[in-house]
Write an enzyme that holds these catalytic residues in place. Structure first.
Site, mmCIF file in Angstrom:
data_model
loop_
_atom_site.group_PDB
_atom_site.id
_atom_site.type_symbol
_atom_site.label_atom_id
_atom_site.label_comp_id
_atom_site.label_asym_id
_atom_site.label_seq_id
_atom_site.Cartn_x
_atom_site.Cartn_y
_atom_site.Cartn_z
ATOM 1 N N ALA A 127 -10.862 -7.541 13.921
ATOM 2 C CA ALA A 127 -11.517 -6.602 13.118
ATOM 3 C C ALA A 127 -11.896 -5.858 14.545
ATOM 4 O O ALA A 127 -12.807 -4.513 14.181
ATOM 5 C CB ALA A 127 -11.773 -5.734 12.007
ATOM 6 N N ALA A 153 -17.621 -4.798 -8.820
ATOM 7 C CA ALA A 153 -17.729 -3.422 -10.561
ATOM 8 C C ALA A 153 -16.814 -4.371 -11.439
ATOM 9 O O ALA A 153 -15.361 -3.989 -10.857
ATOM 10 C CB ALA A 153 -18.321 -2.428 -10.201
ATOM 11 N N GLY A 202 3.707 -3.220 -2.039
ATOM 12 C CA GLY A 202 2.246 -4.050 -1.977
ATOM 13 C C GLY A 202 2.154 -4.226 -0.628
ATOM 14 O O GLY A 202 2.059 -3.932 0.398
ATOM 15 N N GLU A 231 2.888 -3.599 -14.266
ATOM 16 C CA GLU A 231 1.787 -2.542 -14.501
ATOM 17 C C GLU A 231 1.114 -3.209 -16.298
ATOM 18 O O GLU A 231 1.698 -3.990 -16.374
ATOM 19 C CB GLU A 231 2.568 -1.185 -14.191
ATOM 20 C CG GLU A 231 2.701 -0.803 -13.219
ATOM 21 C CD GLU A 231 2.038 -0.558 -12.193
ATOM 22 O OE1 GLU A 231 0.570 -0.261 -11.781
ATOM 23 O OE2 GLU A 231 2.029 -1.490 -10.964
ATOM 24 N N LYS A 270 5.360 5.887 -6.258
ATOM 25 C CA LYS A 270 5.486 5.555 -4.879
ATOM 26 C C LYS A 270 6.492 5.861 -3.552
ATOM 27 O O LYS A 270 6.630 6.775 -2.551
ATOM 28 C CB LYS A 270 5.901 3.800 -4.744
ATOM 29 C CG LYS A 270 5.251 3.119 -5.647
ATOM 30 C CD LYS A 270 5.537 1.305 -5.420
ATOM 31 C CE LYS A 270 5.443 1.093 -6.286
ATOM 32 N NZ LYS A 270 5.303 -0.686 -7.292
#
Ligand code: HSE
Length: 444
Positions: A33, A43, A134, A190, A205
């Site tokens: 990167a 959170a 994925g 899910e 998707k």
């Protein structure tokens, strides 16, 4: 330089994968990167569980808005899922000038147009590689790798839960409910598994792929959606007898009058590669006018496979923030100043050091003790045998032949050890021709 600061909204299955992979591969990721990437804040409503995952490496809060409001945070990763609060938080993060990475296919399939418009107005990126299939980089393939093509159709197994259920029902004769529970335990399903089994997740998707493939807005409400709940085991059997497998496919096609967008169980010829995609694996076939048919295969769900895609987006955005605009993606993937010198700590190995298994075909005199001598030499060289096949002499050399072939499969061994052993075997007077060696790769 200070690492890019990431705030994670939600640290469930995928979030913990993102945290773990970023920790494990941090040095390699920094070299790719051009700057380190660090989860600075998390959170989650379950703060205790979040702390048990991140320890003291990140600040844990109960309120996602604290993450968005923190000026130190460069990128917000939304892993809450669903169309509700997740939408609000993504729009707030964008409005606060944060780049966003999300795995939320439901959100983008339904509200993508609004979200991308808001992001464009703010000059930030909303990246979503993890939203479709994925760990398979299908968004990148469609959007970048196949940019030359008129895409003609896309068809994919894009829901791991239903593919796992169909595979287990067919192979093991298990009941639908039993297999669904196992898929949930493995973290594929899910939160609301009806989204999986009724085809809704696959339709989310397919909707996203349809938009990217054909340059149309996301239109989930126009998709035809049929799941696997009405599929009878007898149909799976009959289809098989006719040479087909039944798969839940997400399909989008460019036709003269418009675009097909549909998800439903489909018979697929058993000889097609995609028909042999089993378990929770995903695969997407893309047909472009220039490239022809291409296939992308891999894990479409689960913690680290999905994390792989989320982190790829984090790397992309970091490169965007950091890099010289003419070299946003380094030509050799790693920032050039971090490339290793040739041979330095990661040399290309000489062939003698390569470890693989072997198929050996040895033409021998058909005499007592020949096999024992050969296997003895292999054992002496530390080479373990996986299987042995001895052909009938008549079959090899014709009626009355005194020669035969010994076929030996070995377990993994160093090429250098195999060279030494084969030289000894080749020297035996009962070995009558040059030995054939073919390396064997299990690729599992
Ligand atoms: N429930 C999804 C599946 C997870 O089974 O494929 C990944 O989107």
């Amino acid at each position: 330089m200070k690492p890019i600061q990431v705030g994670l909204l939600g640290i469930g299955t995928v979030g913990s994968g993102v945290f773990n992979v970023l920790q494990r591969n941090q040095e390699e990721i920094r070299r790719r990167a051009g700057r380190g990437i660090e989860i600075a804040m998390v959170a989650d409503l379950d703060a205790e569980r979040a702390r048990s995952i991140v320890g003291d490496k990140a600040r844990v809060v109960g309120d996602a808005r604290e993450v968005i409001a923190n000026p130190e945070i460069d990128i917000v990763v939304e892993l809450i899922g669903g169309y509700g609060i997740a939408k609000q938080l993504v729009l707030e993060a964008v409005a606060a000038g944060k780049h966003v990475v999300t795995a939320n296919k439901a959100l983008l399939a339904v509200h993508g147009t609004e979200i991308f418009k808001a992001a464009a107005e703010q000059g930030v990126v909303v990246a979503y590689e993890a939203a479709v299939a994925g760990g398979i980089p299908i968004i990148k393939a469609l959007r970048e790798g196949l940019a030359a093509n008129q895409i003609q159709w896309v068809a994919g197994i894009i829901n791991g839960t239903t593919n796992f259920i169909l595979s287990e029902m067919r192979d093991k004769g298990l009941d639908f409910d039993v297999v669904l529970k196992e898929a949930q335990r493995l973290g594929y399903a899910e939160a609301d598994p009806t989204f999986d089994i009724e085809g809704v997740d696959a339709a989310h998707k397919a909707t996203i792929m349809s938009a990217i493939a054909f340059g149309i807005p996301v239109q989930f409400d126009k998709a035809y959606v049929e799941g696997i709940t009405k599929l009878a085991a007898t149909d799976i059997r009959y289809a098989e007898q006719l040479g087909y497998r039944i798969k839940l496919l997400g399909i989008t096609k460019r036709m003269d009058k418009g675009v097909e967008l549909r998800v439903h169980p489909s018979l697929v010829p058993a000889k097609r590669l995609i028909a042999n995609v089993e378990g929770a694996m995903n695969a997407v076939v893309v047909h472009g006018d220039a490239v022809g048919t291409t296939l992308y295969y891999g894990k479409g769900a689960g913690s680290e496979p999905t994390a792989s895609a989320v982190i790829a987006d984090l790397v992309d955005i970091t490169r965007l923030i950091e890099a010289d605009p003419t070299h946003r993606v380094p030509p050799l993937a790693f920032q050039s100043h971090t490339l290793r010198e040739a041979g330095q700590d990661l040399p290309v190995l000489p062939m003698a050091e390569v470890v693989t298994s072997y198929y050996l075909r040895i033409r021998v005199a058909d005499e007592a003790g020949v096999l024992a001598r050969i296997t003895g030499i292999l054992a002496g060289g530390g080479i373990s045998i996986d299987a042995v096949l001895q052909r009938e002499a008549d079959e090899v050399g014709g009626e009355g032949s005194t020669q035969t072939d010994l076929i030996i499969l070995t377990h993994d061994t160093r090429e250098g050890d195999m060279d030494a052993v084969l030289a000894q075997i080749q020297g035996l007077p009962t070995v009558l021709a040059p030995i054939t060696r073919i390396r064997k790769e299990e690729l599992n």
